[in-house]
Design a protein around this motif. Sequence first.
Motif, PDB file in Angstrom:
ATOM      1  N   GLY A  41     -10.276  -1.111  -0.143  1.00 21.11           N
ATOM      2  CA  GLY A  41      -9.117  -1.202  -0.735  1.00 21.11           C
ATOM      3  C   GLY A  41      -8.611  -0.014  -1.470  1.00 21.11           C
ATOM      4  O   GLY A  41      -9.591   0.860  -1.776  1.00 21.11           O
ATOM      5  N   GLU A  42      -7.544   0.244  -1.682  1.00 23.75           N
ATOM      6  CA  GLU A  42      -7.010   1.400  -2.569  1.00 23.75           C
ATOM      7  C   GLU A  42      -6.075   0.722  -3.148  1.00 23.75           C
ATOM      8  O   GLU A  42      -5.294  -0.358  -3.005  1.00 23.75           O
ATOM      9  CB  GLU A  42      -6.500   2.384  -1.694  1.00 23.75           C
ATOM     10  N   PRO A  43      -5.341   1.268  -4.404  1.00 27.37           N
ATOM     11  CA  PRO A  43      -4.173   0.810  -5.138  1.00 27.37           C
ATOM     12  C   PRO A  43      -3.034   0.585  -4.110  1.00 27.37           C
ATOM     13  O   PRO A  43      -2.774   1.465  -3.549  1.00 27.37           O
ATOM     14  CB  PRO A  43      -3.866   1.814  -6.114  1.00 27.37           C
ATOM     15  N   GLY A  44      -2.700  -0.845  -4.125  1.00 24.26           N
ATOM     16  CA  GLY A  44      -1.531  -1.150  -3.281  1.00 24.26           C
ATOM     17  C   GLY A  44      -1.851  -1.469  -1.756  1.00 24.26           C
ATOM     18  O   GLY A  44      -0.868  -1.864  -0.964  1.00 24.26           O
ATOM     19  N   ASN A  45      -3.094  -1.224  -1.427  1.00 25.28           N
ATOM     20  CA  ASN A  45      -3.415  -1.442  -0.011  1.00 25.28           C
ATOM     21  C   ASN A  45      -4.871  -2.095   0.122  1.00 25.28           C
ATOM     22  O   ASN A  45      -5.733  -1.641  -0.574  1.00 25.28           O
ATOM     23  CB  ASN A  45      -3.412  -0.080   0.763  1.00 25.28           C
ATOM     24  N   PHE A  46      -4.980  -3.066   0.828  1.00 27.16           N
ATOM     25  CA  PHE A  46      -6.211  -3.918   0.992  1.00 27.16           C
ATOM     26  C   PHE A  46      -6.478  -4.224   2.506  1.00 27.16           C
ATOM     27  O   PHE A  46      -5.386  -4.643   3.074  1.00 27.16           O
ATOM     28  CB  PHE A  46      -6.297  -5.018   0.351  1.00 27.16           C
ATOM     29  N   SER A  47      -7.430  -3.803   3.076  1.00 29.98           N
ATOM     30  CA  SER A  47      -7.686  -3.991   4.538  1.00 29.98           C
ATOM     31  C   SER A  47      -9.037  -4.732   4.701  1.00 29.98           C
ATOM     32  O   SER A  47     -10.228  -4.547   3.826  1.00 29.98           O
ATOM     33  CB  SER A  47      -7.845  -2.657   5.412  1.00 29.98           C
ATOM     34  N   VAL A  48      -9.314  -5.490   5.684  1.00 29.50           N
ATOM     35  CA  VAL A  48     -10.401  -6.222   6.344  1.00 29.50           C
ATOM     36  C   VAL A  48     -10.614  -5.775   7.630  1.00 29.50           C
ATOM     37  O   VAL A  48      -9.607  -5.956   8.537  1.00 29.50           O
ATOM     38  CB  VAL A  48     -10.539  -7.837   6.238  1.00 29.50           C
ATOM     39  N   VAL A  49     -11.763  -5.213   8.065  1.00 23.83           N
ATOM     40  CA  VAL A  49     -12.128  -4.886   9.434  1.00 23.83           C
ATOM     41  C   VAL A  49     -13.207  -5.372   9.968  1.00 23.83           C
ATOM     42  O   VAL A  49     -14.328  -5.523   9.259  1.00 23.83           O
ATOM     43  CB  VAL A  49     -12.110  -3.275   9.431  1.00 23.83           C
ATOM     44  N   GLN A  50     -13.380  -5.811  11.301  1.00 27.37           N
ATOM     45  CA  GLN A  50     -14.387  -6.508  11.901  1.00 27.37           C
ATOM     46  C   GLN A  50     -15.520  -5.279  12.111  1.00 27.37           C
ATOM     47  O   GLN A  50     -15.039  -4.220  12.770  1.00 27.37           O
ATOM     48  CB  GLN A  50     -13.997  -7.285  13.229  1.00 27.37           C
ATOM     49  N   LEU A  51     -16.800  -5.611  11.925  1.00 31.17           N
ATOM     50  CA  LEU A  51     -17.676  -4.621  12.089  1.00 31.17           C
ATOM     51  C   LEU A  51     -17.688  -4.114  13.659  1.00 31.17           C
ATOM     52  O   LEU A  51     -18.137  -3.194  14.011  1.00 31.17           O
ATOM     53  CB  LEU A  51     -19.269  -5.285  11.888  1.00 31.17           C
TER      54      LEU A  51
END
Length: 72
Positions: A41-51
Amino acid sequence: MSDVLQYFVGKHCILTLGNGLNSNQIVGVIKAVDDHYISLGEPGNFSVVQLNAVVQIREHPTNKNGKKKLVV
């Protein structure tokens, strides 16, 4: 494996995804690590990544003054 990844939680990191020819990089603060996913996460940006897509995780390098380097 998540015990090793817990070191990076809360740190600004660079994740390299994919193989050598088609590699991508994601930059952000690691918020949480699950058995199969990493949340960034960053301000205004959120990501989910598979390991299983992550090839490398490293902290964002800093210079001697503590500022993030522009070229990584």
